[in-house]
Design a protein around this motif. Sequence first.
Motif, PDB file in Angstrom:
ATOM      1  N   UNK A 187       0.859  -1.187   0.000  1.00 16.93           N
ATOM      2  CA  UNK A 187       0.000   0.000   0.000  1.00 16.93           C
ATOM      3  C   UNK A 187       0.897   1.239   0.000  1.00 16.93           C
ATOM      4  N   UNK A 188       0.781   2.055  -1.044  1.00 18.23           N
ATOM      5  CA  UNK A 188       1.602   3.265  -1.141  1.00 18.23           C
ATOM      6  C   UNK A 188       0.823   4.518  -0.777  1.00 18.23           C
ATOM      7  N   UNK A 189      -0.511   4.443  -0.773  1.00 18.86           N
ATOM      8  CA  UNK A 189      -1.332   5.600  -0.410  1.00 18.86           C
ATOM      9  C   UNK A 189      -2.740   5.107  -0.073  1.00 18.86           C
TER      10      UNK A 189
ATOM     11  N   UNK B 115      -7.348   2.278  -1.877  1.00 17.06           N
ATOM     12  CA  UNK B 115      -5.924   2.529  -1.670  1.00 17.06           C
ATOM     13  C   UNK B 115      -5.163   2.252  -2.963  1.00 17.06           C
ATOM     14  N   UNK B 116      -4.066   2.961  -3.129  1.00 23.64           N
ATOM     15  CA  UNK B 116      -3.162   2.731  -4.251  1.00 23.64           C
ATOM     16  C   UNK B 116      -2.121   1.710  -3.804  1.00 23.64           C
ATOM     17  N   UNK B 117      -1.915   0.683  -4.626  1.00 19.62           N
ATOM     18  CA  UNK B 117      -0.960  -0.366  -4.296  1.00 19.62           C
ATOM     19  C   UNK B 117       0.021  -0.558  -5.434  1.00 19.62           C
TER      20      UNK B 117
ATOM     21  N   UNK C  91      -6.486  -5.946  10.266  1.00 20.23           N
ATOM     22  CA  UNK C  91      -6.704  -4.509  10.411  1.00 20.23           C
ATOM     23  C   UNK C  91      -6.963  -3.846   9.060  1.00 20.23           C
ATOM     24  N   UNK C  92      -7.472  -2.622   9.108  1.00 18.11           N
ATOM     25  CA  UNK C  92      -7.650  -1.874   7.872  1.00 18.11           C
ATOM     26  C   UNK C  92      -6.282  -1.533   7.291  1.00 18.11           C
ATOM     27  N   UNK C  93      -6.133  -1.579   5.966  1.00 19.86           N
ATOM     28  CA  UNK C  93      -4.825  -1.288   5.368  1.00 19.86           C
ATOM     29  C   UNK C  93      -4.360   0.130   5.685  1.00 19.86           C
ATOM     30  N   UNK C  94      -3.084   0.249   6.001  1.00 20.08           N
ATOM     31  CA  UNK C  94      -2.447   1.546   6.235  1.00 20.08           C
ATOM     32  C   UNK C  94      -1.287   1.679   5.261  1.00 20.08           C
TER      33      UNK C  94
END
Length: 371
Positions: A52-54, A60-62, A80-83
């Motif tokens: 995940x970059x953003x 999210x951008x991956x 968990x939710x992606x960070x």
Amino acid sequence: MTIEVNPADPLTRLGWDEDWARRWATFQASSHAHGITRFGEQDPPHLLPARVVRVHRGACDVQTPLGPQRVQVPPGGLVPEPATGDWVALRLDAPDGAAPVAVLPRRTVLARASVTGRSAEHVLAANVDTVVVAIGAESRTTNGRVERFLALAWNSGAHPVVALTKSDLAPAHDLERIVERVRADAVGVEVIAVRHDDPAGVGELRDRLRGTVVLLGSSGAGKSTLANLLLGEERFAVGAVRSVDGKGRHTTVTRELVPVPGGGEPLVLLDTPGLRSLGVADLGGALDRTFADVEDIAVDCRFSDCSHTSEPGCAVLAAIDAGVFDRRRLENLRKLEREQAWFARRTDARLAADRRREWKRIATANRDRYR
């Protein structure tokens, strides 16, 4: 077991290494073994690792081995939710297009207490190796805030470094004093002065960085300028600070992973929005590392439960009187300890409330069943 990592893989530039390859192999084996229960299908779907970059609202951008992609994240779909910084398993043949189906276990987590005042943590970044705490040499940032940043950094599991930014704006005759003052509060942490017109300091800082690097600091601390210096390009917007209080506007509004150009070990940079509220959550042993000088002396107190207030034979008070460290250090430690106790009480109360709600739900369901 040695697993080959392809240097040409776009994931390698974002921190993919042998350890993550092993973790991915373990995850895949588990996913295939439990494919029916995990995905509700006889044959587990094809998955790809992605970072995940953003993060956006609901998406999210991956970065994948096949290139960058934006994917949707269903609310409550992942725990968990992606960070930013997370490694996820990406399903390519999901009904609505590619979608993350799992977050790989994190190496490290940089988190602060929720700004809402609830007993919860707000994840700032995941899988960080180095935390650069940016402190403006000309700023009015209190030392207590520096110690908060360092406690946050130590608690993440990453290695902290302090960058004294904007050192060109501080009077030359004061700079050495400022550096020594920050070093006195950053016990066990390197403090490096950097300025935009001197590549030597930036090069010295870069030599201390490893893996995924997150820049942490107050608004107007010069994080975006520092990020641009490390990247060698004007990638992030920068802004001026207010002359009234030395605070800056949020020129960085999202967290974004960016590979740092150059040879050698891959370096990934993550700039973060300035933090004006810095509540601390469960710090565990991070306080001991942040205030290592106080803790080292405290073992010589006459009483093992010494509160360092007025007890006879208190080694900490004797050290303060002797000028070993400033009383403010002890006061800041006590303040953070009080916040820790408050956070623990709120967490216990929240868990108790959750249990009460669950028992009420079960009782209501039982009444309805036999009504």
